[in-house]
Enzyme design. Structure first.
Site, short mmCIF file in Angstrom:
data_model
loop_
_atom_site.label_atom_id
_atom_site.label_comp_id
_atom_site.label_asym_id
_atom_site.label_seq_id
_atom_site.Cartn_x
_atom_site.Cartn_y
_atom_site.Cartn_z
N MET A 134 0.81 -1.22 0.00
CA MET A 134 0.00 0.00 0.00
C MET A 134 0.85 1.27 0.00
SD MET A 134 -2.85 -1.41 -0.37
CE MET A 134 -4.08 -0.13 -0.15
N ARG A 135 2.04 1.22 -0.58
CA ARG A 135 2.89 2.41 -0.71
C ARG A 135 3.19 2.62 -2.18
NH1 ARG A 135 3.35 4.89 4.42
NH2 ARG A 135 3.38 3.23 5.95
N HIS A 158 -4.55 -4.36 -8.61
CA HIS A 158 -5.34 -3.24 -8.11
C HIS A 158 -6.81 -3.63 -8.05
CE1 HIS A 158 -6.38 0.83 -7.15
NE2 HIS A 158 -7.36 0.75 -8.03
C1 GAR Z 1 -6.15 -6.61 -2.56
O1 GAR Z 1 -7.52 -6.37 -2.77
C2 GAR Z 1 -5.34 -5.81 -3.57
O2 GAR Z 1 -5.96 -5.68 -4.82
C3 GAR Z 1 -5.26 -4.48 -2.87
O3 GAR Z 1 -5.07 -4.77 -1.52
C4 GAR Z 1 -5.69 -6.03 -1.22
C5 GAR Z 1 -4.65 -6.89 -0.55
O4 GAR Z 1 -5.21 -8.07 -0.07
N1 GAR Z 1 -4.18 -3.68 -3.39
C6 GAR Z 1 -4.23 -2.36 -3.46
O5 GAR Z 1 -5.19 -1.71 -3.11
C7 GAR Z 1 -2.98 -1.73 -4.03
N2 GAR Z 1 -3.16 -0.32 -4.18
P1 GAR Z 1 -4.27 -9.27 0.37
O6 GAR Z 1 -3.24 -8.68 1.35
O7 GAR Z 1 -5.21 -10.22 1.06
O8 GAR Z 1 -3.62 -9.82 -0.85
#
Ligand code: GAR
Length: 266
Positions: A134-135, A158
């Site tokens: 998330m960075r 994403h």
């Molecule tokens: C997932 O939904 C991914 O698409 C999102 O974070 C979640 C992680 O879930 N990614 C973002 O928002 C990137 N900007 P996880 O840790 O269970 O894989």
């Protein structure tokens, strides 16, 4: 490409995508192996998944680095950090951003990213997958991973059908907008926010009875299929980057790099 492909992963949270990739490597669905898992968050649940799978893992605690900086006691930027060069490449902030905001943001990123690069250095990799990381990554980091022109090495998943709803809450934004279709996107990282060449997408219907929580569940289930599939195509060297220019009525030119999928050789 070296067989099996060496995959590094960066995470921030629970790591269900990470798990899907680890599982796809162990069943042979991806001809690859995970060589490290890095996190910006010491509490990320995905670190435990890495430990259980016997994968080397580490944390670079972004929050503590950035909070030390805010208090004026942060470490200095890395010796090879060139602020002017980073600013000339970045596409995360608009031109109207103040010099102070830009300097603070990108210096902080370079400090944290230099530590990530040091932690990753013992584990050479072919592809770096962001699995719920998330960075935003800055040009300082991206240019040290993408060392070969035309061969991007950082993939992201994403939780929205890009280019709609970039940012930190793709499913929430999709739901609140009243969309009737949601989805997820795998793309290569470029200097912008969720703006790089799109590799694959999956979509699902949003029904009247759906909630934010139910669409998150539908989306994640599709992510676990889509991400390993895109990584497999990369491992099989079947993703081709095609720089493309269109001239629209009125003469305006639109340039984008498209990803074309080559057929399997057999
Ligand atoms: C997932 O939904 C991914 O698409 C999102 O974070 C979640 C992680 O879930 N990614 C973002 O928002 C990137 N900007 P996880 O840790 O269970 O894989």
């Amino acid at each position: 490409m070296e067989k099996p492909m060496r995959i590094g992963a960066l995470i921030s949270g629970g790591g269900t995508n990470l798990q899907a990739i680890i599982d796809a490597c162990s069943t042979g669905a991806i001809g690859g192996r995970m060589v490290f898992v890095g996190s910006d968050n010491p509490l990320a649940g995905g670190l435990e998944r890495a430990r259980k799978a016997g994968i080397p893992h580490f944390t670079v605690d972004y929050s503590s680095i950035l909070s030390a900086m805010r208090q004026g006691v942060g470490p200095p930027p890395p010796a090879d950090f060139d602020l002017a060069q980073t600013l000339s490449r970045q596409k995360l902030f608009p031109k109207s951003a103040t010099a102070e905001t830009l300097e603070r943001h990108f210096t902080g990123r370079a400090i944290a990213e230099a530590r990530l690069l040091v932690a990753m250095a013992p584990y050479p990799f072919d592809l770096l997958v962001l699995a719920g990381f998330m960075r935003n990554l800055s040009p300082y980091f991206i240019d040290r991973v993408n060392i070969e022109a035309g061969r991007p090495r950082i993939m992201n998943i994403h939780p929205a059908l890009l280019p709609a709803f970039p940012g930190v809450d793709g499913y929430g934004d999709t739901f609140r907008y009243g969309c009737k279709v949601g989805g997820c996107t795998v793309h290569f990282i470029d200097y912008g926010e969720d703006s790089g060449p799109i590799i694959g997408q999956r979509a699902f219907a949003i029904l009247p009875e759906d909630t934010e929580e139910s669409i998150r569940k539908k989306g994640l289930a599709l992510e676990w299929e889509l991400y390993p599939e895109c990584i497999r195509l990369y491992a099989e060297e079947r993703l081709e980057l095609v720089p493309t220019t269109w001239t629209l009525d009125g003469g305006r030119q639109v340039r984008r790099v498209l990803v074309r999928q080559r057929r399997a050789a057999f």
